[in-house]
Scaffold this active site. Structure first.
Site, short mmCIF file in Angstrom:
data_model
loop_
_atom_site.label_atom_id
_atom_site.label_comp_id
_atom_site.label_asym_id
_atom_site.label_seq_id
_atom_site.Cartn_x
_atom_site.Cartn_y
_atom_site.Cartn_z
N LYS A 291 5.29 -1.01 -0.09
CA LYS A 291 6.66 -0.51 0.01
C LYS A 291 7.42 -1.17 1.16
O LYS A 291 6.84 -1.80 2.04
CB LYS A 291 6.65 1.02 0.13
N ARG B 277 -2.04 5.91 -3.86
CA ARG B 277 -1.55 5.15 -5.04
C ARG B 277 -1.41 3.70 -4.60
O ARG B 277 -0.57 3.37 -3.77
CB ARG B 277 -0.22 5.74 -5.50
#
Length: 285
Positions: free
Chosen positions: A221, A255
């Site tokens: 991210k 995740r």
């Protein structure tokens, strides 16, 4: 905190699950469509399971900005993948969707988790999940999927995330979803800037204190790239570090894109925490 999800049992007091990311999208921020083809998506999911992933998360619509995807197109992207994986593996399958009809069709095809990154903004989502045996991931998100990001403002981002998640958990339970079928996700980077997400990561114990299994979706991210000045494709080490920090602060599901590296990091972190014994112990014995 024992949970039966799909055909697998997890003891989240002493276990961390690795969720592999499988994007059946042409415009994923990370893989740029590498698993958009049906056979590639199925093969990637089965390879992730073989590499040690506990479950696979199938997404047909990225959360970030982009053109709208019709209901029919999203169903066509995710349902055949779910059905094919379910027929060939006992790996837990989740679907990353904000649409209740996609969730319903996915559950019918074999998904046992609905990973809703919108905090079940679809009014029918809670009902669909309550009428099944599926687990629901409740994610903090104040934005609209596929829209231009806004400049988020928080007085205390962690406190506001915790309050939001507690309220959504109450709504889910009121809709008939039992607490033992709920997972929470603080929504790293979703309607948050890098400083917000770093604070959530640092104070994740406050989120985990809600008392439900906490999912950390940190892989590749932007907060990682901005924190260490790394472009996409250069964030694996930062992603692993972020996942480990989250686990140490209470996350029990991570995740991740790079499954082999994530599995090794998670298994070592479990050993450090005393959750598991070493695979073997010969050094200086």
């Amino acid at each position: 905190m024992n949970r039966i999800i799909g055909s697998r049992t997890f003891d989240f007091d002493r276990q961390v699950a690795v969720m592999a990311i499988i994007n059946r999208t042409p415009d994923s921020f990370f893989d740029k469509g590498a698993t958009f083809a049906l056979d590639r998506a199925v093969d990637a999911a089965l390879a992730a399971a073989a590499a040690g992933a506990d479950w696979v998360d199938i997404g047909g619509v990225p959360f970030g900005r982009g053109d709208p995807v019709s209901l029919a197109e999203e169903i066509d992207r995710v349902v055949p993948v779910i059905a094919a994986i379910h027929a060939r593996s006992d790996v837990v399958i989740s679907v990353d969707t904000t649409n209740a009809e996609v969730a319903r069709r996915s559950i019918e095809a074999g998904a046992s988790v609905i990973n809703d990154t919108s905090g079940f903004s679809d009014a029918d989502m809670a009902r669909v999940v309550s009428e099944s045996s599926a687990t629901l991931v409740i994610t903090h998100s104040n934005g609209v999927p596929r829209s231009e990001p806004q400049s988020p403002q928080y007085d205390d981002v962690v406190a506001e995330v915790v309050d939001y998640l507690r309220a959504r958990v109450e709504l889910a339970e009121a809709a008939g979803i039992p607490r033992d079928r709920l997972v929470i996700d603080p929504g790293h980077d979703l309607n948050k800037n890098t400083l917000h997400t770093l604070e959530i990561t640092r104070r994740l114990q406050e989120v985990a204190a809600i008392g439900l299994p906490t999912l950390a979706a940190v892989s590749n991210k932007d907060f990682i790239g901005e924190a260490i000045d790394r472009e996409q494709g250069q964030r694996q080490s930062g992603s692993i570090a972020a996942a480990v920090i989250c686990i140490m602060n209470g996350a029990r599901i991570v995740r991740m894109h790079d499954v082999p590296a994530a599995v090794d990091a998670v298994r070592l972190t479990e050993a450090v925490l005393g959750f598991r014994q070493p695979a073997y112990a010969r050094h200086n014995v």
